[in-house]
Scaffold this motif. Structure first.
Motif, PDB file in Angstrom:
ATOM      1  N   MET A   5       0.813  -1.019  -0.517  1.00  0.00           N
ATOM      2  CA  MET A   5      -0.058  -0.296   0.344  1.00  0.00           C
ATOM      3  C   MET A   5       0.764   1.158  -0.249  1.00  0.00           C
ATOM      4  N   PHE A   6       1.918   1.379   0.652  1.00  0.00           N
ATOM      5  CA  PHE A   6       2.449   2.606   1.057  1.00  0.00           C
ATOM      6  C   PHE A   6       3.798   2.566  -0.192  1.00  0.00           C
ATOM      7  N   GLU A   7       4.040   1.298  -1.170  1.00  0.00           N
ATOM      8  CA  GLU A   7       4.312   1.561  -2.426  1.00  0.00           C
ATOM      9  C   GLU A   7       3.657   2.209  -3.802  1.00  0.00           C
ATOM     10  N   LEU A   8       2.169   1.964  -3.863  1.00  0.00           N
ATOM     11  CA  LEU A   8       0.842   2.487  -3.993  1.00  0.00           C
ATOM     12  C   LEU A   8       1.621   3.448  -4.657  1.00  0.00           C
ATOM     13  N   LYS A   9       0.499   4.073  -2.765  1.00  0.00           N
ATOM     14  CA  LYS A   9       0.807   5.869  -2.018  1.00  0.00           C
ATOM     15  C   LYS A   9       2.005   6.643  -3.091  1.00  0.00           C
ATOM     16  N   ASP A  10       3.285   6.363  -2.698  1.00  0.00           N
ATOM     17  CA  ASP A  10       3.895   6.961  -3.437  1.00  0.00           C
ATOM     18  C   ASP A  10       4.650   6.843  -5.044  1.00  0.00           C
TER      19      ASP A  10
END
Length: 420
Positions: A1-6
């Protein structure tokens, strides 16, 4: 999720120019986790897709559709980003004549009830240049010399639809005279009632005259003078309808405008009319109109954004007393349904259709044709395109949906229509 957000944040940063302000947050919806991207209004307009460039990569939202910005929208966005205003730009093709200066000073003096001089016109920003001898767009507009479409078109229609003219006039002269002419035109077609106050009988218009005048003033002050359209004031049996070219200016929303916030599109014009007491003050107009209606005992006007136009419907009490009760009920049902009243569905489907079969099919075909070019359109946009009231348009949309020719998406005021 953090990778997608970034990744989303990085894509937005690379695609858009200038850099936009946004925030990405995570929320749970049942077992699913959602990423919500909130984009905040900015002042460095126009914002565009970098790979397409400013001219091809700038898009604007009109109703339920997203469209490439035409030259007028792009020019206004560019001016807004530079914090300048179209009405203060030079109108160099118009020579400064003593007779014109004398006219404005005389007219403004009468309206302001004090002496207005050329120096006052300069201080208002109507004249520009080092020697203050160059006309501005505001100066040309106030004199009625700006453009053929810088006018007010007035009409009285039979019934409640824009079909049969009973009377029409166009006011193309100086701006204040346009306001005066349109105001008198409307009053000429309003009903009068007699109020008894003790032994004194007073005649009273069915709608508050001050509110009507303020609505007309707002239409000519806040319109987009770069658009090749005119302000239109139409009197129907059930309402007074005022249409102004140009949506709300800047990042202003309709909800904010109705709450008293203002965003000035024509700063020089507004300043000049405020100085001569034609315009009472920036930002307070809508609230003052509502207060006048409440005091007068009539319903407040309804404000609508329809594409790149702002429209006001001011409903006439006399129609409820003397008019077509069935049509009045149908129109009320349409308004209630737009605001979430589910009880309107059955009544709308049984609304009386006065058109012949051929005419009915013509309107249905125009709806299908419009949705071919403009999918995900709202009822208001479709109504404006085919030239029918919202209530009648809803009847046709309901029929087409039941026949499987179109599909409705969403509910209430967010509902849109597309071809199936």
């Amino acid at each position: 999720m953090f990778e997608l957000k970034d990744g989303i944040a990085d894509t937005i940063g690379k695609m858009c120019e200038p850099q936009i302000m946004f925030d990405i947050t995570a929320e749970m919806a049942g077992d699913a986790q959602l990423l919500i991207v909130s984009v905040f209004p900015g002042n460095a307009t126009p914002y565009f897709i970098k790979s397409l460039g400013k001219e091809n990569g700038t898009f604007i939202r009109l109703g339920a559709t997203t469209r490439p910005a035409d030259w007028t929208a792009l020019d206004e966005l560019t001016n807004r980003g530079r914090h300048v205003f179209y009405d203060e730009f030079p109108f160099s093709s118009l020579a400064i004549e003593d007779a014109d200066i004398a006219y404005l000073c005389r007219d403004f003096s009468e309206r302001a009830d004090r002496k207005i001089t050329r120096k006052d016109l300069e201080n208002m920003g109507l004249l520009t240049g080092n020697k203050k001898d160059v006309a501005t767009n505001a100066y040309a507009i106030l004199l009625g010399r700006h453009d053929y479409t810088s006018r007010v078109q007035c009409a009285r229609f039979r019934g409640t639809e824009r079909v049969d003219f009973l009377d029409k006039k166009e006011y193309e002269g100086p701006l204040c005279e346009q306001i005066d002419g349109a105001y008198k035109f409307v009053l000429n077609y309003l009903s009068m009632a007699v109020e008894i106050d003790g032994i004194v009988h007073k005649e009273k218009y069915e709608l508050p005259p001050k509110a009507l005048r303020e609505l007309i003033i707002n239409a000519v002050i806040h319109r987009n003078y770069q658009m090749s359209s005119s302000v239109q004031v139409a009197v129907y049996d059930d309402r007074v309808e005022i249409s102004s070219p140009g949506s709300l200016y800047g990042a202003l929303t309709l909800e904010e405008a109705l709450d008293g916030r203002s965003s000035i599109r024509n700063r020089t014009l507004a300043r000049a009319l405020e100085k001569i007491d034609v315009l009472e003050g920036w930002g307070s107009g809508v609230k003052r109109i509502f207060a006048q209606c409440d005091e007068y005992g009539v319903a407040r006007p309804v404000f609508l954004e329809i594409g790149d136009m702002l429209r006001v419907n001011f409903y006439r009490p006399s129609y409820k007393k003397n008019g077509d009760k069935t049509g009045d009920k149908s129109e009320k049902t349409a308004i209630n349904q737009e605001n979430g009243d589910k009880t309107g569905d059955k009544l709308l489907k049984t609304a009386i259709n006065t058109e012949s079969g051929d005419k009915s099919e013509k309107f249905r075909a125009r709806i299908v044709s419009y949705l071919t070019e403009h999918p995900d359109s709202k009822t208001q946009d479709i109504s404006l395109e085919i030239g029918l009231k919202i209530s009648r348009t809803k009847v046709y949309l309901s029929e087409l949906a039941e026949e499987g020719k179109i599909v409705a998406n969403g509910a209430n005021k967010n509902r849109t229509y597309s071809l199936k």
